[in-house]
Design an enzyme around this catalytic site. Structure first.
Site, PDB file in Angstrom:
ATOM      1  N   ASP A  33       0.811  -1.221   0.000  1.00 53.50           N
ATOM      2  CA  ASP A  33       0.000   0.000   0.000  1.00 53.50           C
ATOM      3  C   ASP A  33       0.842   1.266   0.000  1.00 53.50           C
ATOM      4  OD1 ASP A  33       0.628  -0.831   2.688  1.00 53.50           O
ATOM      5  OD2 ASP A  33      -0.788   0.672   3.440  1.00 53.50           O
ATOM      6  N   GLU A  56      10.254 -10.170  -1.869  1.00 52.64           N
ATOM      7  CA  GLU A  56      11.176  -9.030  -1.968  1.00 52.64           C
ATOM      8  C   GLU A  56      12.633  -9.465  -2.087  1.00 52.64           C
ATOM      9  OE1 GLU A  56       7.449  -7.694   0.169  1.00 52.64           O
ATOM     10  OE2 GLU A  56       8.840  -9.401   0.354  1.00 52.64           O
ATOM     11  N   HIS A 119       1.012   1.060  10.409  1.00 54.42           N
ATOM     12  CA  HIS A 119       1.414  -0.337  10.249  1.00 54.42           C
ATOM     13  C   HIS A 119       2.756  -0.412   9.515  1.00 54.42           C
ATOM     14  CE1 HIS A 119      -0.537   0.514   6.397  1.00 54.42           C
ATOM     15  NE2 HIS A 119       0.105  -0.519   5.884  1.00 54.42           N
ATOM     16  N   HIS A 120       3.373  -1.557   9.572  1.00 54.29           N
ATOM     17  CA  HIS A 120       4.722  -1.766   9.037  1.00 54.29           C
ATOM     18  C   HIS A 120       5.741  -0.858   9.735  1.00 54.29           C
ATOM     19  CE1 HIS A 120       2.907  -4.358   6.216  1.00 54.29           C
ATOM     20  NE2 HIS A 120       2.830  -3.570   5.147  1.00 54.29           N
ATOM     21  N   GLY A 410      27.781 -15.068  -1.194  1.00 54.89           N
ATOM     22  CA  GLY A 410      27.464 -16.479  -1.026  1.00 54.89           C
ATOM     23  C   GLY A 410      26.080 -16.780  -0.494  1.00 54.89           C
ATOM     24  N   ASP A 437      19.879 -28.700  -5.536  1.00 56.10           N
ATOM     25  CA  ASP A 437      18.533 -28.796  -4.989  1.00 56.10           C
ATOM     26  C   ASP A 437      18.354 -27.941  -3.742  1.00 56.10           C
ATOM     27  OD1 ASP A 437      20.277 -30.449  -3.594  1.00 56.10           O
ATOM     28  OD2 ASP A 437      19.009 -32.236  -3.692  1.00 56.10           O
ATOM     29  N   ASN A 464      20.879 -34.043  -5.481  1.00 48.61           N
ATOM     30  CA  ASN A 464      21.706 -34.996  -4.731  1.00 48.61           C
ATOM     31  C   ASN A 464      21.312 -35.055  -3.252  1.00 48.61           C
ATOM     32  OD1 ASN A 464      22.736 -32.494  -4.077  1.00 48.61           O
ATOM     33  ND2 ASN A 464      24.782 -32.860  -4.904  1.00 48.61           N
ATOM     34  N   GLY A 466      20.292 -32.870  -0.882  1.00 50.52           N
ATOM     35  CA  GLY A 466      20.655 -31.960   0.201  1.00 50.52           C
ATOM     36  C   GLY A 466      21.895 -31.150  -0.078  1.00 50.52           C
ATOM     37  N   GLU A 470      28.086 -28.782   1.973  1.00 50.21           N
ATOM     38  CA  GLU A 470      28.201 -28.701   3.434  1.00 50.21           C
ATOM     39  C   GLU A 470      28.640 -30.032   4.029  1.00 50.21           C
ATOM     40  OE1 GLU A 470      28.165 -25.833   4.193  1.00 50.21           O
ATOM     41  OE2 GLU A 470      26.462 -24.671   3.485  1.00 50.21           O
TER      42      GLU A 470
END
Length: 565
Positions: A33, A56, A119-120, A410, A437, A464, A466, A470
């Site tokens: 708004d 966003e 608001h916000h 990153g 993925d 793969n 996951g 990591e």
């Protein structure tokens, strides 16, 4: 800027006019708004095209991708909730030196002056929190008023363009339709001129430094692209017969097929020939060099003691520092000042040995990236996300390719939102998205926006199970590196029921080759299924070393079976 000629114009229309004059033809974002009045002005004016996003954060990623191809990007969000959702992407623009104008439709100016709760907001009578937040990740910030708008538009847009950094402006919702006096002249974007004496001295010092070296080399970072000096770098290297190495942040900025391009320099993780060219040179010329662990082989880089460091507006040559010198001016001056070198031996890294894969065997990372090497064409735009897709750094790209990644910042999922931006900026080019993925799940919904605008990218997704990169750090078999199992190749149909996209699930090299042979007259989505423990050797080594840097000698990664090796 001061002008002798002015005219009356609404604040919102003047903002849109200035962004158009800066080369921005599309604005990404999410309606709210507090920004609808600006959106209506954009719609009524017709000079700018609105590209609505799913959220966003993805809008900020899209503006980033757009800016990398067009020179500058913009997005529009609403107060606080929209701005704070986008701030991660804005921080990425700052880290990666990308000029983006972040426009936030904010609470009415009368509410601020009367201290009316809205608001916000935090509902505590404070109004500057978000300006303060964005001051940490932008080069300039402002809350616009009818009194400052004409000056501040020009200041912020010029700052973004000159510094190659994002800026943030709040446009109170009750001022966009107010008329102010504005300049009639178009906005002129140009770098401030170099100081003549400093430029002459800098050019002479750099030219002497390079000409007097028995061996020299160049190492380039991302500012070679951002400040548009790839042509000058190439010309200087060819004139002096200098080998050029690139940081991973500058992949494809220099034509990788040139005889004097010697590959990605990443400390001990580099090819022997690249290490020899950079570390073995008597004198090294770096451009925009910013050493971080992911571009230095976990701080194993060993640059020559006698190195020249050129930056966008300054230079270090030995003990001398030069301010107020523009990078393009310096390079142009050095090119003109040095004498050509006829002979100098340059050793390029050896090409990877051919790998004969069983076409019916289970698809592996090795076979996958060999197929990618053969698939890439001159002029492609390649977007890469964090993960095993970083193996793309080892693929030699043909000429005129553009590489888009968030190597320094990153933020996973970046590439999906950025893909919308690059497609919007250059729809005539082929766009290839390389994503895992885990990263894809961060921003998958933006695929629907890409399809809504009838774009035709090639999405190459590695399934793969996951976060394999990591697992190389820590948690080889731990549940925290697992993700939900999606039917990825079915998503185009889910997100756009009447789609004509071609989707493939591939499990063997033959499957992959067949999918890659499909014509790209429609969107192509290739889901490549691989073992969660299959990881390219350079990525495994980087993850293992990264764990040492992150967790230290007593970290849990030292346990047996804690890492992919």
């Amino acid at each position: 800027m001061p002008s002798s000629q002015t005219k009356r114009m609404t604040i919102g229309d003047f903002l849109l006019r200035r962004m158009a004059e800066a080369g921005i033809g599309h604005v990404f974002g999410v309606p709210g708004d507090y920004n609808l009045e600006l959106l209506q002005q954009m719609h009524d004016g017709g000079a700018m095209e609105w590209v609505g996003n799913c959220n966003e954060l993805n809008a900020s990623y899209a503006a980033d991708g757009y800016a990398r191809l067009k020179g500058m990007g913009a997005f529009l969000v609403t107060n606080a909730v929209g701005a704070m959702s986008a701030i991660n992407g804005v921080a990425g623009c700052y880290a990666e030196h990308v000029p983006v104008v972040a426009v936030c439709g904010s609470i009415p100016l009368r509410s601020i002056e009367r201290n009316l709760g809205m608001h916000h907001t935090m509902a505590d009578g404070t109004w500057d929190r978000f300006l303060s937040a964005f001051s940490q990740v932008t080069a300039a910030q402002v809350r616009l008023t009818p009194r400052n708008a004409a000056m501040e538009f020009d200041r912020l847009i010029s700052t973004a363009w000159r510094e190659k950094l994002p800026v943030y402006m709040e446009v109170p919702s009750d001022i966009a339709y107010l008329e102010i006096e504005v300049p009639t002249e178009p906005l002129v974007l140009e770098q401030p001129p170099s100081d003549p004496e400093r430029l002459r001295s800098c050019v002479a010092t750099v030219a002497s430094f390079l000409s007097g070296a028995k061996s020299a080399a160049m190492l380039v970072d991302l500012d070679v692209d951002r400040f548009g000096v790839a042509a000058e770098v190439t010309e200087l290297a060819e004139k002096l017969r200098l080998p050029i190495a690139a940081c991973s942040t500058a992949k494809a900025v220099i034509n990788e097929t040139l005889p004097n391009y010697v590959g990605i320099y990443n400390g001990r993780a580099s090819a022997p020939e690249t290490i020899e060219a950079v570390e073995g040179s008597e004198r090294l010329l770096t451009i925009g060099y910013r050493p971080i662990e992911v571009t230095t082989g976990d701080f194993s880089a060993k640059l020559p003691a006698e190195s020249i460091h050129l930056r966008s507006h300054s230079a270090d040559v030995g003990v001398a520092n030069f301010q107020a010198v523009n990078l393009k001016d310096v390079l142009r001056g050095v090119i003109d000042a040095v004498s050509p070198v006829a002979e100098r031996t340059i050793r390029k890294p050896a090409a990877p040995k051919p790998h004969a894969a069983d076409g019916s065997a289970k698809l592996t990372q090795t076979a996958y990236w060999k197929a990618v090497q053969e698939y890439v064409k001159p002029g492609d735009v390649l977007l890469v996300d964090n993960g095993t897709s970083y193996a793309l750094f080892g693929v030699e790209l043909p000429e005129s390719c553009t590489f888009v990644g968030s190597v320094n910042w990153g933020s996973i999922g970046f590439s999906v939102g950025a893909l919308l931006g690059t497609l919007t900026a250059a729809p005539q080019r082929r766009h290839l998205l390389f994503v895992g993925d885990g990263s894809f799940q961060e921003a998958a919904q933006e695929l629907s926006t890409i399809m809504r605008h009838h774009h035709k990218p090639v999405v190459l997704l590695i399934n793969n199970g996951g976060y394999t990169i990591e697992r190389g750090y820590l948690g080889r078999d731990e549940r925290y590196n697992d993700i939900a199992a999606w039917a990825y190749a079915e998503l185009p149909k889910v997100l756009c029921p009447d789609t004509t996209a071609r989707s493939f699930v591939v499990k063997t090299p033959d499957d992959l080759r067949k999918a890659m042979s499909a014509p790209n007259d429609k969107m192509i989505f290739i889901e490549s299924v691989m073992d969660p423990h299959d990881i390219p050797a350079p990525i495994a080594a980087s993850s293992n070393h990264g764990a040492d840097v992150d967790y230290g000698p007593r970290g849990p990664h030292h346990r047996d079976g804690a890492q992919l090796l």
